[in-house]
Write an enzyme that holds these catalytic residues in place. Structure first.
Site, mmCIF file in Angstrom:
data_model
loop_
_atom_site.group_PDB
_atom_site.id
_atom_site.type_symbol
_atom_site.label_atom_id
_atom_site.label_comp_id
_atom_site.label_asym_id
_atom_site.label_seq_id
_atom_site.Cartn_x
_atom_site.Cartn_y
_atom_site.Cartn_z
ATOM 1 N N ASP A 68 -9.671 3.714 -3.921
ATOM 2 C CA ASP A 68 -10.429 2.525 -3.507
ATOM 3 C C ASP A 68 -11.808 2.442 -4.155
ATOM 4 O O ASP A 68 -12.524 3.436 -4.260
ATOM 5 C CB ASP A 68 -10.612 2.537 -1.986
ATOM 6 C CG ASP A 68 -9.317 2.231 -1.266
ATOM 7 O OD1 ASP A 68 -8.264 2.159 -1.931
ATOM 8 O OD2 ASP A 68 -9.356 2.052 -0.040
ATOM 9 N N ASP B 212 0.817 -1.218 0.000
ATOM 10 C CA ASP B 212 0.000 0.000 0.000
ATOM 11 C C ASP B 212 0.854 1.273 0.000
ATOM 12 O O ASP B 212 2.082 1.211 0.054
ATOM 13 C CB ASP B 212 -0.894 -0.062 1.257
ATOM 14 C CG ASP B 212 -2.321 0.333 0.954
ATOM 15 O OD1 ASP B 212 -2.521 1.216 0.114
ATOM 16 O OD2 ASP B 212 -3.230 -0.232 1.595
HETATM 17 C C1 GLA Z 1 -5.860 1.290 1.167
HETATM 18 C C2 GLA Z 1 -6.032 0.310 0.022
HETATM 19 C C3 GLA Z 1 -7.191 -0.615 0.325
HETATM 20 C C4 GLA Z 1 -6.942 -1.348 1.637
HETATM 21 C C5 GLA Z 1 -6.717 -0.355 2.749
HETATM 22 C C6 GLA Z 1 -6.281 -1.012 4.044
HETATM 23 O O1 GLA Z 1 -6.946 2.161 1.257
HETATM 24 O O2 GLA Z 1 -6.219 0.985 -1.176
HETATM 25 O O3 GLA Z 1 -7.395 -1.546 -0.738
HETATM 26 O O4 GLA Z 1 -5.816 -2.196 1.480
HETATM 27 O O5 GLA Z 1 -5.698 0.599 2.391
HETATM 28 O O6 GLA Z 1 -6.038 -0.090 5.046
#
Ligand code: GLA
Length: 414
Positions: free
Chosen positions: A210, A155
């Site tokens: 996301d 991430d």
């Molecule tokens: C980010 C990623 C998500 C998830 C969250 C976890 O937002 O894009 O897909 O992995 O972190 O905290």
């Protein structure tokens, strides 16, 4: 050492150093010749994860037919670790959530013929505020190898001052030097155009922020946004030239079974397959409905996603109501997806004799005047005639018609 030996000695040492840097400066090749498929805990469970959930999910993947359909990686997302490292800097799994430890869970996953994935972050802390890998990349890579990790989602939270390409290369090299093949999933959200440099670094890279379980909306959280299916789809148009075997655009994980309508779930899944996207389910498999399961394990639709050529589909007709995508497939086949973006059902007709589909990227084109194609309706699982007749269909709101076109071999073509 005698004076006249010093120069050759230093010279050979620097060659050795350069060689060792080169040995570890690469990703593991050929781990993702088709887009990775699996399940990830985040979309449904966020931080509410534990050993029982993972073990149940593994059992469900097998029992539901998802494993047979190709789902392979079971990925534990954020929140599996304690909020501090040990005194030597090693990462510590949360043993309250995962009492048997992650090695035992990996063993269980492997015993079912599946693979084990985990989440970390290039920053100092993960997005959910657990320790990230910054400054501990090699230590973490060794730890993952000792547990049997096969997939790392990496991430991009809390990375102030870091160069994205450099940070991902550091982890790539750490994984490689630890020696256990790991699919490396770059979760950088597209901020630093990972499609331009990601192919040599990892096997897939997120192209957007996301996803959220909504077909056509964008939710603004202030400092970041989450994106529905259509807004994500619309961000992929320019990126198709970057994707291919072992290096995939990743428009984020699936929201199938997470609250959208069956039509929307079917459309979402079809579109991801047209895009050659990784198929990482994110629903609660314990509570999966028959509709959800049928979508997730439709082998004909998955075959489009997993087509060995790995060419991302493209929009051929794009208007506010109806959009038509085509995707070149092996053996001269094509996938076609007609999407109804609107809130009412739409009539659609397509006169093959008047259409010519030509793809500059793959140098593929159709010749509907010379070649007749058989049409297979991939969601109905049945023959849908040929390109000799005008295609006519009514498509419900937020749903798709998805076809596979296969040339009928004639003597002329042999
Ligand atoms: C980010 C990623 C998500 C998830 C969250 C976890 O937002 O894009 O897909 O992995 O972190 O905290």
């Amino acid at each position: 050492m005698k004076k006249n030996y010093i120069v050759p000695f230093l010279f050979s040492m620097s060659i050795l150093l350069l060689l060792s840097i080169n040995i570890y400066s690469q990703k593991f090749e050929k781990l993702a010749l088709t887009p990775p498929m699996g399940w990830n805990s985040w979309n449904t469970f966020a931080c509410d994860i534990n050993e029982q959930l993972i073990r149940n999910t593994v059992d469900e993947i097998v029992a539901s037919g998802m494993k047979d359909a190709g789902y392979e990686y079971i990925v534990i997302d954020d929140c599996w670790q304690l909020d501090h490292r040990d005194s030597l800097g090693f990462i510590i799994p949360d043993l309250e959530r995962f009492p048997s430890g992650l090695k035992a869970i990996a063993d269980y996953i492997h015993s079912k013929g599946l693979k084990f994935g985990i989440h970390s972050c290039a920053g100092s802390r993960s997005c959910a505020d657990f320790p990230g890998s910054r400054g501990h990349e090699y230590q973490d890579a060794i730890t993952y190898a000792s547990w049997g990790v096969d997939y790392l989602k990496y991430d991009w939270c809390n990375t102030e001052g870091l160069n994205a390409e450099g940070a991902y290369i550091t982890m790539r090299d750490a994984l490689y030097s630890a020696g256990r093949p790991v699919v490396f999933s770059l979760c950088e959200w597209g901020n630093n155009k990972p499609w331009e440099w990601g192919a040599k670094v990892g096997h897939l890279w997120r192209t957007t922020g996301d996803i959220i379980n909504c077909f056509d909306c964008v939710v603004d959280h202030g400092t970041w946004k989450s994106w529905g299916v259509l807004p994500i789809l619309d961000k992929q148009d320019e990126l198709r030239k970057y994707t291919g075997p072992d290096h995939w655009n990743d428009p984020d994980m699936l929201e199938v079974g997470n609250g959208m309508t069956v039509s929307e779930d079917r459309a979402h899944f079809s579109l991801w397959c047209m895009l050659a996207a990784p198929l990482i389910a994110g629903n609660d498999l314990d509570k999966m409905s028959e509709d959800t399961k049928e979508i997730l394990i439709n082998k004909e639709v998955i075959a489009v996603d997993q087509d060995p050529l790995g060419i991302q589909g493209f929009k051929f007709i794009s208007n506010p109501e109806i959009e038509v995508m085509f995707r070149p497939l092996v053996k001269g086949d094509w996938a076609m997806c007609v999407l109804n973006r609107s809130r009412s059902s739409q009539k659609f007709s397509f006169d093959w004799s008047r259409e010519h589909i030509s793809d500059d990227l793959s140098k593929r084109k159709t010749q509907f005047d010379e070649i007749t194609y058989n049409l297979e309706n991939l969601w109905m699982g049945k023959d849908a005639g040929t390109t000799q007749q005008i295609l006519k269909a009514e498509i419900p709101s937020h749903d798709v018609l998805m076809l596979r076109l296969s040339p009928i071999r004639t003597d002329k073509m042999k």
